[in-house]
Design an enzyme around this catalytic site. Structure first.
Site, PDB file in Angstrom:
ATOM      1  N   ARG A   1      -1.755  -2.064 -18.593  1.00 52.44           N
ATOM      2  CA  ARG A   1      -3.094  -1.472 -18.508  1.00 52.44           C
ATOM      3  C   ARG A   1      -3.100  -0.437 -17.391  1.00 52.44           C
ATOM      4  O   ARG A   1      -2.900  -0.776 -16.223  1.00 52.44           O
ATOM      5  CB  ARG A   1      -4.068  -2.612 -18.200  1.00 52.44           C
ATOM      6  CG  ARG A   1      -5.512  -2.271 -18.165  1.00 52.44           C
ATOM      7  CD  ARG A   1      -6.317  -3.534 -18.351  1.00 52.44           C
ATOM      8  NE  ARG A   1      -6.106  -4.040 -19.702  1.00 52.44           N
ATOM      9  CZ  ARG A   1      -6.741  -3.590 -20.783  1.00 52.44           C
ATOM     10  NH1 ARG A   1      -7.670  -2.658 -20.670  1.00 52.44           N
ATOM     11  NH2 ARG A   1      -6.477  -4.066 -21.983  1.00 52.44           N
TER      12      ARG A   1
ATOM     13  N   LYS B   1      -2.701   1.346 -24.872  1.00 50.99           N
ATOM     14  CA  LYS B   1      -3.195   1.288 -26.266  1.00 50.99           C
ATOM     15  C   LYS B   1      -1.997   1.468 -27.195  1.00 50.99           C
ATOM     16  O   LYS B   1      -1.094   0.658 -27.162  1.00 50.99           O
ATOM     17  CB  LYS B   1      -4.288   2.323 -26.459  1.00 50.99           C
ATOM     18  CG  LYS B   1      -5.445   2.085 -25.478  1.00 50.99           C
ATOM     19  CD  LYS B   1      -6.608   3.012 -25.705  1.00 50.99           C
ATOM     20  CE  LYS B   1      -7.480   2.999 -24.479  1.00 50.99           C
ATOM     21  NZ  LYS B   1      -8.856   2.944 -24.660  1.00 50.99           N
TER      22      LYS B   1
ATOM     23  N   GLU C   1      -0.574   4.840  -0.409  1.00 46.11           N
ATOM     24  CA  GLU C   1      -1.386   6.047  -0.632  1.00 46.11           C
ATOM     25  C   GLU C   1      -0.557   7.287  -0.338  1.00 46.11           C
ATOM     26  O   GLU C   1       0.282   7.296   0.573  1.00 46.11           O
ATOM     27  CB  GLU C   1      -2.615   6.018   0.273  1.00 46.11           C
ATOM     28  CG  GLU C   1      -3.666   5.042  -0.242  1.00 46.11           C
ATOM     29  CD  GLU C   1      -4.859   4.915   0.676  1.00 46.11           C
ATOM     30  OE1 GLU C   1      -5.006   3.863   1.291  1.00 46.11           O
ATOM     31  OE2 GLU C   1      -5.621   5.887   0.766  1.00 46.11           O
TER      32      GLU C   1
ATOM     33  N   THR D   1      -4.363   6.626 -21.468  1.00 43.20           N
ATOM     34  CA  THR D   1      -4.150   5.261 -21.004  1.00 43.20           C
ATOM     35  C   THR D   1      -2.700   4.939 -21.350  1.00 43.20           C
ATOM     36  O   THR D   1      -2.053   5.666 -22.112  1.00 43.20           O
ATOM     37  CB  THR D   1      -5.056   4.250 -21.732  1.00 43.20           C
ATOM     38  OG1 THR D   1      -4.859   4.410 -23.139  1.00 43.20           O
ATOM     39  CG2 THR D   1      -6.515   4.479 -21.408  1.00 43.20           C
TER      40      THR D   1
ATOM     41  N   TYR E   1       0.850  -1.196   0.000  1.00 44.30           N
ATOM     42  CA  TYR E   1       0.000   0.000   0.000  1.00 44.30           C
ATOM     43  C   TYR E   1       0.882   1.241   0.000  1.00 44.30           C
ATOM     44  O   TYR E   1       1.901   1.276   0.714  1.00 44.30           O
ATOM     45  CB  TYR E   1      -0.915   0.038   1.234  1.00 44.30           C
ATOM     46  CG  TYR E   1      -2.358  -0.157   0.840  1.00 44.30           C
ATOM     47  CD1 TYR E   1      -3.011   0.847   0.129  1.00 44.30           C
ATOM     48  CD2 TYR E   1      -3.034  -1.321   1.133  1.00 44.30           C
ATOM     49  CE1 TYR E   1      -4.328   0.669  -0.276  1.00 44.30           C
ATOM     50  CE2 TYR E   1      -4.354  -1.497   0.723  1.00 44.30           C
ATOM     51  CZ  TYR E   1      -4.989  -0.502   0.018  1.00 44.30           C
ATOM     52  OH  TYR E   1      -6.278  -0.655  -0.392  1.00 44.30           O
TER      53      TYR E   1
ATOM     54  N   ASP F   1      -7.633  14.257 -23.936  1.00 48.16           N
ATOM     55  CA  ASP F   1      -7.580  12.832 -23.602  1.00 48.16           C
ATOM     56  C   ASP F   1      -6.919  12.131 -24.792  1.00 48.16           C
ATOM     57  O   ASP F   1      -7.547  11.912 -25.829  1.00 48.16           O
ATOM     58  CB  ASP F   1      -9.013  12.325 -23.382  1.00 48.16           C
ATOM     59  CG  ASP F   1      -9.049  10.839 -23.066  1.00 48.16           C
ATOM     60  OD1 ASP F   1      -8.007  10.168 -23.188  1.00 48.16           O
ATOM     61  OD2 ASP F   1     -10.139  10.343 -22.702  1.00 48.16           O
TER      62      ASP F   1
HETATM   63  N1  PLP Z   1     -10.416   7.773 -22.883  1.00 52.32           N
HETATM   64  C1  PLP Z   1     -10.494   7.335 -24.143  1.00 52.32           C
HETATM   65  C2  PLP Z   1     -10.397   8.330 -25.262  1.00 52.32           C
HETATM   66  C3  PLP Z   1     -10.650   5.975 -24.400  1.00 52.32           C
HETATM   67  O1  PLP Z   1     -10.745   5.548 -25.660  1.00 52.32           O
HETATM   68  C4  PLP Z   1     -10.739   5.075 -23.311  1.00 52.32           C
HETATM   69  C5  PLP Z   1     -10.912   3.613 -23.501  1.00 52.32           C
HETATM   70  O2  PLP Z   1     -11.355   3.076 -24.396  1.00 52.32           O
HETATM   71  C6  PLP Z   1     -10.670   5.585 -22.018  1.00 52.32           C
HETATM   72  C7  PLP Z   1     -10.512   6.939 -21.829  1.00 52.32           C
HETATM   73  C8  PLP Z   1     -10.841   4.708 -20.815  1.00 52.32           C
HETATM   74  O3  PLP Z   1      -9.749   3.892 -20.579  1.00 52.32           O
HETATM   75  P1  PLP Z   1      -9.859   2.676 -19.548  1.00 52.32           P
HETATM   76  O4  PLP Z   1     -10.589   1.604 -20.222  1.00 52.32           O
HETATM   77  O5  PLP Z   1      -8.413   2.352 -19.243  1.00 52.32           O
HETATM   78  O6  PLP Z   1     -10.560   3.202 -18.328  1.00 52.32           O
END
Ligand code: PLP
Length: 480
Positions: A281, A275, A68, A272, A66, A243
């Site tokens: 992950r 990808k 935090e 993320t 842990y 994002d």
């Molecule tokens: N943001 C975008 C643009 C995504 O395409 C995705 C997943 O497909 C996410 C956030 C969420 O990612 P996670 O599945 O790791 O929570």
């Protein structure tokens, strides 16, 4: 030098034996998953194959700890090794993306977005607001202060890309928490071209005056001009959040530079790591210095204990992404998407926006007389793994859809090049043009049932088997 392949094979063979000694069915499922992944054409745009080094890093006793808090400021004793891991992952991320600040604790992309939302709100509350309420930090605000603040701010508005234009659930989609915690509006794409119309985004932003402008996508097959997005955000006093979950590998690999690189333009960037970036992950937040203190409060704002074993794997993945080999990989991902798109266009298929300039292609399957669901299922029968996806103004809705989304990140990791992706387009068109929509019990057209002409599945599987054999997945792992 050590024979890495032999070491990797032996590590996994032994690990599976250890697992089998407790729960053999899990060891069996793990072997079966490798066989399935090896034996199919994986075109899911959000997936990839992380290196054995990244995968192995996740399987350690860091999982037991842990931690935090933040580096050097933990709520648990004995976190010195986690501090090393988290500092290194953050340092690699900062260098890789040229970011002022990196936060590597989010467990997933959705968590990274939640951290970003809350830190933007917390940041807005700090400074002038704290002064006004005579508080040193947000924790000193009383419940009555918060109530007054909420009322006074009155501008928890978020403008993001709509789901059917390629945005993500977390960008203000109604059923998602982002669509509930914010008053939200969405921007779409131009109905003629399928492209983002920046003038329309600007007009909407001027009218709606969002607190947060979100750019980034899950299913938009084109690059975005983040300099223009920042101009729009500045004009209306919004925070620009990008994002880059899908395309962070192309940013790390310097395929997207200048106006297409979100990091110098956005106040805050989320991603993320699994990808196109090809890591474990997980999630990541990059921020400009002024937002760093509020991002650092991801835990306890919306996160619990960080996944230290995954942060360690992020550090390994970021170290890989700094190499010239990764840059070549990222360029190949984009080149392969072009080859895939050209392969479709040559065969008369319809692509949303007419093509691609990132890592994904959105195939409109209505010209084959199919829904996305039928196409996805027929392709899976033939060993081609994709996911159905809405197209703009989708007549079949979000469940059945009219499109199939295809990405090149995973097969490029296997070593596929342009010629192979051209062949993949040919195989997909072969399956879809030999698939017929079924009928409902009442005799009407079905959106789910379908039939594939005899011999198609066998023909396509044989052809894809040849491609897969030429480019084996995890060639260094031999579990025989
Ligand atoms: N943001 C975008 C643009 C995504 O395409 C995705 C997943 O497909 C996410 C956030 C969420 O990612 P996670 O599945 O790791 O929570």
């Amino acid at each position: 030098m050590a024979d890495i392949d032999a070491l990797t094979s032996s590590a996994y063979a032994h690990a599976l034996e250890v697992i089998a000694s407790v729960e053999p069915r899990i060891a069996e499922a793990t072997r079966a998953e490798l066989a399935d992944q090896r034996g199919s054409l994986k075109l899911i745009a959000s997936e990839n194959y992380a290196s054995p080094a990244v995968l192995l890093t996740m399987g350690t006793w860091f999982s037991d700890k842990y931690a935090e808090g933040t580096v050097g400021h933990r709520f648990y004793a004995g976190c010195q090794n986690v501090d090393t891991v988290e500092s290194l992952a953050a340092e690699h991320a900062r260098e890789l993306f040229g970011a002022e600040y990196a936060y590597v604790q989010p467990h997933s992309g959705i968590d990274a977005n939640l951290v970003a939302f809350w830190s933007i709100l917390a940041h807005r509350v700090e400074g002038p607001w704290l002064e006004k309420y005579g508080a040193k930090n947000v924790n000193d605000l009383t419940e009555a202060d918060w109530e007054a603040l909420r009322h006074e701010l009155g501008n928890q508005r978020l403008l993001g890309m709509s789901l059917d234009a390629g945005g993500h659930l977390t960008h203000g989609f109604r059923p998602n928490i982002s669509g509930k915690m914010f008053h939200q509006q969405q921007y779409g794409t131009d109905p003629e071209t399928g492209l983002i119309d920046y003038d329309a985004v600007r007009a909407k932003a001027r009218e709606f005056k969002p607190l947060i402008l979100v750019a980034g996508y899950s299913a938009y097959p084109r690059r975005v001009n983040f300099a223009t997005m920042r101009e729009i955000a500045d004009e209306v006093g919004a925070t620009l959040m990008v994002d880059m979950a899908h395309f962070s590998g192309l940013v790390a690999g310097k395929v997207f530079t200048g106006d297409e690189d979100p990091v110098p333009h956005a106040h805050i960037v989320t991603s993320t790591t699994h990808k196109s970036l090809r890591g474990p992950r997980g999630g990541l937040v990059l921020a400009q210095e002024e937002l760093a203190p509020s991002v650092d409060r991801g835990c306890p704002m919306v996160l619990g204990g960080p996944l230290s074993h995954v942060m360690a794997a992020k550090a390994v993945a970021f170290a890989e992404a700094r190499t010239p080999e990764f840059r070549a990989y990222a360029q190949q991902v984009a080149d392969n998407a072009q080859s895939l798109a050209e392969g479709f266009l040559r065969r008369g298929a319809n692509l949303v926006t007419g093509g691609t300039d990132n890592h994904l292609v959105l195939l409109d399957v209505t010209s084959f007389g199919l829904t996305g669901r039928q196409a996805e299922s027929a392709l899976l029968d033939a060993g081609i793994v994709t996911n159905r996806n809405s197209v703009p103004a989708d007549p079949n809705g979000a469940w059945y859809t009219s499109g199939v989304r295809l990405g090149t990140s995973a097969l490029t990791t296997r070593g596929f090049g342009g010629a192979e992706f051209e062949r993949v387009a040919e195989l997909i068109v072969d399956v879809l043009s030999n698939t017929e929509a079924g009928t409902t019990k009442a005799g009407g057209p079905s959106k789910a049932s379908y039939s594939v002409a005899d011999g198609t599945v066998e023909r396509v599987k044989a052809a894809s088997g040849e491609l897969l054999d030429k480019h084996p997945l995890y060639p260094g792992i031999d579990l025989a």
